[in-house]
Design a protein around this motif. Structure first.
Motif, mmCIF file in Angstrom:
data_model
loop_
_atom_site.group_PDB
_atom_site.id
_atom_site.type_symbol
_atom_site.label_atom_id
_atom_site.label_comp_id
_atom_site.label_asym_id
_atom_site.label_seq_id
_atom_site.Cartn_x
_atom_site.Cartn_y
_atom_site.Cartn_z
ATOM 1 N N ARG A 21 1.042 -1.211 0.049
ATOM 2 C CA ARG A 21 -0.139 -0.018 -0.121
ATOM 3 C C ARG A 21 0.980 1.519 -0.065
ATOM 4 O O ARG A 21 0.516 2.410 -0.562
ATOM 5 N N GLU A 24 2.076 2.310 -3.635
ATOM 6 C CA GLU A 24 0.859 3.090 -4.224
ATOM 7 C C GLU A 24 0.828 4.428 -3.688
ATOM 8 O O GLU A 24 0.583 5.436 -4.527
ATOM 9 N N ALA A 25 1.020 4.444 -2.594
ATOM 10 C CA ALA A 25 0.999 5.950 -1.921
ATOM 11 C C ALA A 25 2.270 6.969 -2.213
ATOM 12 O O ALA A 25 1.918 8.124 -1.994
ATOM 13 N N PHE A 60 3.770 6.605 5.568
ATOM 14 C CA PHE A 60 3.560 6.469 6.934
ATOM 15 C C PHE A 60 1.978 6.145 7.138
ATOM 16 O O PHE A 60 1.320 5.114 7.713
ATOM 17 N N THR A 61 1.176 6.904 6.408
ATOM 18 C CA THR A 61 -0.276 7.108 6.640
ATOM 19 C C THR A 61 -0.938 5.844 5.946
ATOM 20 O O THR A 61 -2.162 5.378 6.034
ATOM 21 N N ALA A 62 0.021 5.215 4.882
ATOM 22 C CA ALA A 62 -0.588 4.207 3.960
ATOM 23 C C ALA A 62 -0.288 2.956 4.664
ATOM 24 O O ALA A 62 -0.774 1.994 4.262
ATOM 25 N N CYS A 63 0.685 2.822 5.582
ATOM 26 C CA CYS A 63 1.190 1.321 6.119
ATOM 27 C C CYS A 63 0.182 0.891 7.232
ATOM 28 O O CYS A 63 0.135 1.947 8.272
ATOM 29 N N PRO A 64 -0.567 -0.182 7.071
ATOM 30 C CA PRO A 64 -1.484 -0.621 7.991
ATOM 31 C C PRO A 64 -0.571 -1.208 9.473
ATOM 32 O O PRO A 64 -1.487 -1.301 10.051
ATOM 33 N N GLU A 65 0.427 -1.437 9.329
ATOM 34 C CA GLU A 65 1.141 -1.908 10.464
ATOM 35 C C GLU A 65 1.540 -0.731 11.643
ATOM 36 O O GLU A 65 2.248 0.163 11.056
ATOM 37 N N PRO A 66 1.146 -0.996 12.839
ATOM 38 C CA PRO A 66 1.863 0.169 13.806
ATOM 39 C C PRO A 66 3.351 0.321 13.795
ATOM 40 O O PRO A 66 3.697 1.557 14.134
ATOM 41 N N HIS A 67 3.803 -0.718 13.627
ATOM 42 C CA HIS A 67 5.237 -0.995 13.794
ATOM 43 C C HIS A 67 6.037 -1.230 12.286
ATOM 44 O O HIS A 67 6.920 -1.613 12.294
ATOM 45 N N LEU A 69 6.311 1.211 8.751
ATOM 46 C CA LEU A 69 7.004 2.219 8.120
ATOM 47 C C LEU A 69 6.947 3.242 9.487
ATOM 48 O O LEU A 69 5.861 3.804 9.789
#
Lengths: 482, 478
Positions: A21, A24-25, A60-67, A69
């Motif tokens: 994701r 794409e972002a 950062f805003t596109a990465c679904p994982e808290p830890h 990016l």
């Protein structure tokens, strides 16, 4: 914020799930899938060309994982990175939760009140510190809810008429989860609907008090008094390995006293407590003495109260790993064992020298007490064994009486559910075979004193070794106004 | 600023290995993004310590692995009810109900509608991915028409139900002040989603009202797509059915700042009308002339006759006189206008059987009551009936004393038929001498301390009833 202040991304490749994701972002096209498989995850994490990156932050805003990016700390080199740079030594900064204890406030000595059963229970709840009520109207318990609706706002408490019993029990789950005492009044069909939530409460170890004014069943049945939820409250509190202390008052006074006890036990064991009455007991009005103190509740250390002290807490009934759920059940079983050891309660009335014991609870126990009086007056050695806790069944109090008693007569407004509890308790206790007879009425009919007297006499007559009167006394009374 | 996420996910697989820092969500799942925006909002609004997150059944049931806030996991669909319990227990807590489409829009419809309509400042994040994720790709209420799932294998049609638009439904309620539907499929949508979640939370923090954000999210696994394909699917297939944008946005002043519940002993005892003032006693002993230990009385009439009121007063008098007493009404759906009877016992020590199937005294307000209960009266007992409406009393056991008093007639004389029950009570007192008249009158006064006019009328009615027994107008029918 000026662009120069923004951080470029940093990624531990093992925490990347390769969803893409961020690719794409990224407006600069500086992120792409790696061609190398990460040895830990077996996935191909993204790689970032930091030379091209302008630190826009959209990845950062596109990465679904808290830890996933993360903003790159200043001065971080390109090589291996110590995770402690990102992750502190503790998983959380939450403080260790503490208990704010209950306080007991002394009360002056009051004149006895005249209250109906449900009202006595509501007053008991207020004295026990309950300021939150969640319920759904159902006859014959509704007067309790109505009284709470009237009184709670005067004490800045909350009354909520829930959309259903299903919702009501979950509001209790939330309020009890926040560490505060809350309760409901309901009656049999409504109680059935609450069972799901009660199972969750037991699983998540959340206290709450349920007053079930039992009525006739099955189905819609009627609104007469029955004792046909004993099976549910003792054996069927929703799915899974569930138990709760079940209290069975028999007078308005006990409706108050045992409601107060119910709150105490609910918080002592972090478990729901069920108080079962019958339709008669809900409606009956009688003399009620107030206690000498009331409770101002604190907040237990385990609560999810929504404050700093309790931030680290979790209330949950899900244990996804088999070993964890087994351990949780072992823990619950240990708690149930403690309840069985410590919470058995019974009233023994003229039982010491009894040849026959009448076993009854709730309103039928009052009838039975009258029958015992009358039988004693006729010379029969009969006692009343009244379980005050239906679960745990007070077998500890009953067993010593069985050495002498020739038989037990279980009197109930129902189809033998109390007798089943008795039989199960005796079986668990390894008690030798005891003769057990019964007297049952259904559908809102209650066994009356004379029925019990007649039954005991008939039983005793069939038992030549038992002292029995030969005739019954007449009820005729001369009315002689002064 | 500390993140609202745990540094280490100690609850995820006991925090071992990869699980200690990675979520359980599938690659590209929208949940992770919604989590992130919520965590950022919690941090930015500085409410981490006060936040309680409710995670009901669905993929996000493990939200508590990640959020370093107070966490309560809930049953499927019940999160709004649980959230309400939390909010009312501690109104200063910041309660977030994070629900999926099966949870909120199917099994939990009743709970979401009630709690949202109530409109307390609370925050709802609703993840709509048009499919059941956790249970493995079954149809959701939000599944699109024609969409294939494991429980709509031939494509959703009318018979599997039509797609439910939740944000519009919620916005149609009076409770919420802010409702928006957002998506995650590109950077513009993500910025909006982030802002919407932050706003819904801020409205709660400022005590203004309830915010509801529906997030169109990707479930690549159950859609059998790559994460990027799933983003496109949401954009192309879902958005036309679920239009994005603000559905409701009202200005509201801060309002929800309730007082803390009172635990003041004086206030509580005043509220329940407890009194330290002893009720005066007028009698000098138990009415043993009626029964040595336990007197049973039945009051019977039609609903509205006032049988219940005088039954209650009789029980109160008994308790005021220092005895045990009970009153049990016949109750039920017929309690307005139908038959109505009440059983009263007064016992020297303890009432044992509160029912009165064979009363010592019957007070009957109408012929049907007399017919029904007259034969139950014990030999040697007393029947008191309303002579006005009962011209001819039935023949009962000859030992039963029959006393007719025109309850209704006397009450009508006094200008208020309603007081016929007090007339009956007066006659009852005179006929039985259960307790002195003052005992009943005191109970009567205490039962309506604020209504002087009625009190005077009632006392007069009581006296007239007593006089009617002492000096009957006619010979009692016997």
């Amino acid at each position: 914020m000026p662009v120069t202040m923004r951080a470029k991304p940093f990624l531990f490749p093992t925490f990347c799930k390769a969803c893409g994701r961020c690719i794409e972002a990224c407006p600069k096209d500086c992120i792409e899938m790696s061609t190398e498989i990460d040895p830990v995850t077996g996935l191909t994490p993204v790689v970032i060309d930091l030379e091209v990156c302008n630190a826009c932050g959209l990845c950062f805003t596109a990465c679904p994982e808290p830890h996933g990016l993360l903003p790159r700390p200043e001065g971080l080199g390109a090589g291996e990175v110590d995770p402690s740079v990102f992750f502190g030594p503790r998983p959380s900064t939450a403080p260790v939760p503490e208990t704010i204890p209950d306080t007991r406030v002394p009360l002056p000595s009051f004149e006895p009140m005249v209250l109906k059963g449900t009202h006595a229970s509501a007053v008991g709840a207020l004295l026990a510190g309950c300021r939150h009520f969640f319920g759904y109207p159902i006859t014959p318990s509704t007067e309790g809810a109505e009284l709470m609706a009237r009184l709670l706002p005067e004490l800045d408490g909350f009354f909520v008429q829930a959309v259903s019993e299903v919702a009501a029990v979950n509001m209790i789950y939330g309020c009890g989860g926040a560490g505060l005492p809350s309760m409901t009044f309901t009656s049999s069909p409504g109680f059935s609907l609450m069972l799901e939530g009660i199972s969750y409460m037991i699983g998540a170890e959340i206290p709450g008090v349920f007053v079930n004014v039992m009525r006739g069943g099955p189905g819609l049945g009627n609104i007469g008094p029955e004792q046909a939820d004993i099976k549910l409250v003792c054996r069927g509190l929703g799915h899974g390995n569930t138990h709760a202390v079940v209290l069975a008052p028999s007078t308005p006074q006990e409706m108050l006293d045992l409601t107060m006890l119910a709150f105490e036990l609910a918080f002592r064991y972090r478990n729901p407590v069920v108080l079962v009455g019958d339709g008669y007991l809900g409606q009956i009005m009688g003399r009620v003495e107030l206690p000498c103190e009331m409770v101002r509740p604190g907040i237990p250390e385990w609560a999810v109260h929504g404050d700093e002290t309790h931030r680290g807490n979790l209330l949950s009934s899900i244990q996804i790993a088999e070993a964890d759920l087994e351990a949780h059940n072992v823990h619950l079983n240990d708690k149930y064992r403690r309840m069985i050891e410590r919470e058995q309660r019974a009233e023994l009335y003229r039982c010491d020298d009894a040849d026959w014991l009448v076993v009854a609870c709730n309103t039928p126990a009052r009838m039975a007490k009258g029958a015992v009086e009358s039988l004693r007056a006729q010379g029969a050695s009969v006692g009343l064994f009244r379980p005050v806790t239906l679960w745990p069944f007070p077998s500890g109090d009953l067993l010593p009486l069985l050495d002498r008693a020739r038989g037990l007569l279980v009197v109930e407004a129902g189809s033998g559910q109390l007798e089943d509890e008795l039989r199960l308790a005796l079986s668990h206790a390894g008690a030798p075979g005891t003769r057990i007879e019964n007297l049952r009425r259904f559908g809102g009919m209650l066994p009356q004193g004379q029925d019990i007297v007649d039954k005991v006499i008939a039983l005793a007559h069939g038992d030549p070794s038992c002292t029995a009167p030969s005739t019954t006394t007449s009820h005729a009374t001369a009315m002689a106004p002064a | 600023m500390h993140s609202a996420f745990y540094d280490h996910f100690a609850r995820h697989g006991h925090g071992a290995g990869l699980k200690g820092h990675a979520t359980h969500y599938c690659p590209g799942c929208g949940h992770g993004l919604a989590h992130k925006y919520l965590a950022e909002a919690i941090t930015e609004l500085d409410v981490q310590d006060r936040t309680v997150a409710i995670s009901p059944v669905g993929c996000a049931v493990f939200l508590y692995y990640y959020f370093d806030v107070g966490n309560t996991q809930a049953a499927h669909g019940r999160a709004p009810a649980v959230a309400l319990g939390h909010k009312l227990a501690n109104p200063s807590s910041i309660v977030v109900s994070y629900q999926g489409d099966g949870d909120l829009a199917s099994i939990g419809l009743a709970e979401i509608l009630q709690v949202v309509q109530m409109g307390l400042p609370m925050t709802f994040v609703f993840i709509n991915n048009a499919i059941y994720g956790m249970t493995g790709g079954q149809m959701a209420p939000t599944t699109l028409m024609g969409q294939t799932t494991t429980t709509s294998p031939h494509g959703r049609d009318r018979f599997t139900g039509q797609t439910l638009r939740v944000a519009e439904m919620i916005a149609g309620l009076d409770g919420p002040i802010y409702v928006e539907r957002v998506a995650l499929f590109d950077r513009k949508q993500r910025t909006r989603a982030k802002r919407a979640i932050a706003k819904a939370l801020r409205l709660q923090v400022e005590n203004r009202g309830l915010g509801f954000v529906e997030v169109l999210a990707e479930c690549p696994t159950q859609l059998h797509m790559t994460p990027i394909e799933a983003e496109r699917w949401v954009q192309e297939k879902m958005v036309p059915v679920f239009p994005l944008g603000v559905k409701k946005d009202l200005t509201a002043e801060p309002w929800f700042t309730p007082e803390a519940p009172s635990f003041d002993a004086r206030r509580l005892t005043r509220t329940i009308h407890a009194s330290t003032e002893p009720a005066p006693r007028f009698g000098d002993g138990f009415p043993a002339h009626v029964d040595e230990h336990d007197v049973a009385i039945k009051f019977a009439g039609a609903g509205g006759d006032g049988a219940q009121t005088i039954a209650r007063l009789t029980a109160k008098s008994g308790i005021n006189e220092g005895f045990d007493a009970t009153y049990i009404p016949s109750y039920g759906p017929e309690s307005r206008g139908g038959t109505s009877y009440a059983d009263v016992h007064v016992a020297r020590r303890e009432v044992l059987s509160p029912a009165a199937p064979e009363p010592h005294v019957l007070v009957a307000f109408n012929p049907p009551s007399l017919e029904k209960f007259g034969p139950c009266v014990r030999p040697g007992g007393l029947v008191l009936y309303d002579q006005t409406v009962t011209p001819e009393a039935p023949r009962l056991d000859p030992s039963v004393q029959m006393v007719g008093v025109p309850f209704t007639g006397i009450a009508a004389d006094l200008g208020k038929v309603k007081v016929k029950n007090t007339v009956a009570l007066g006659a009852f007192q005179a006929a039985t001498r259960l307790f002195p008249a003052d005992s009943f009158l005191e109970a009567l006064r205490r039962s309506m301390p604020d209504d002087c006019e009625m009190a005077v009328l009632n006392e007069e009615a009581f006296r007239r009833g007593a006089m009617a027994f002492d000096e009957p107008f006619d010979e009692p029918a016997n």
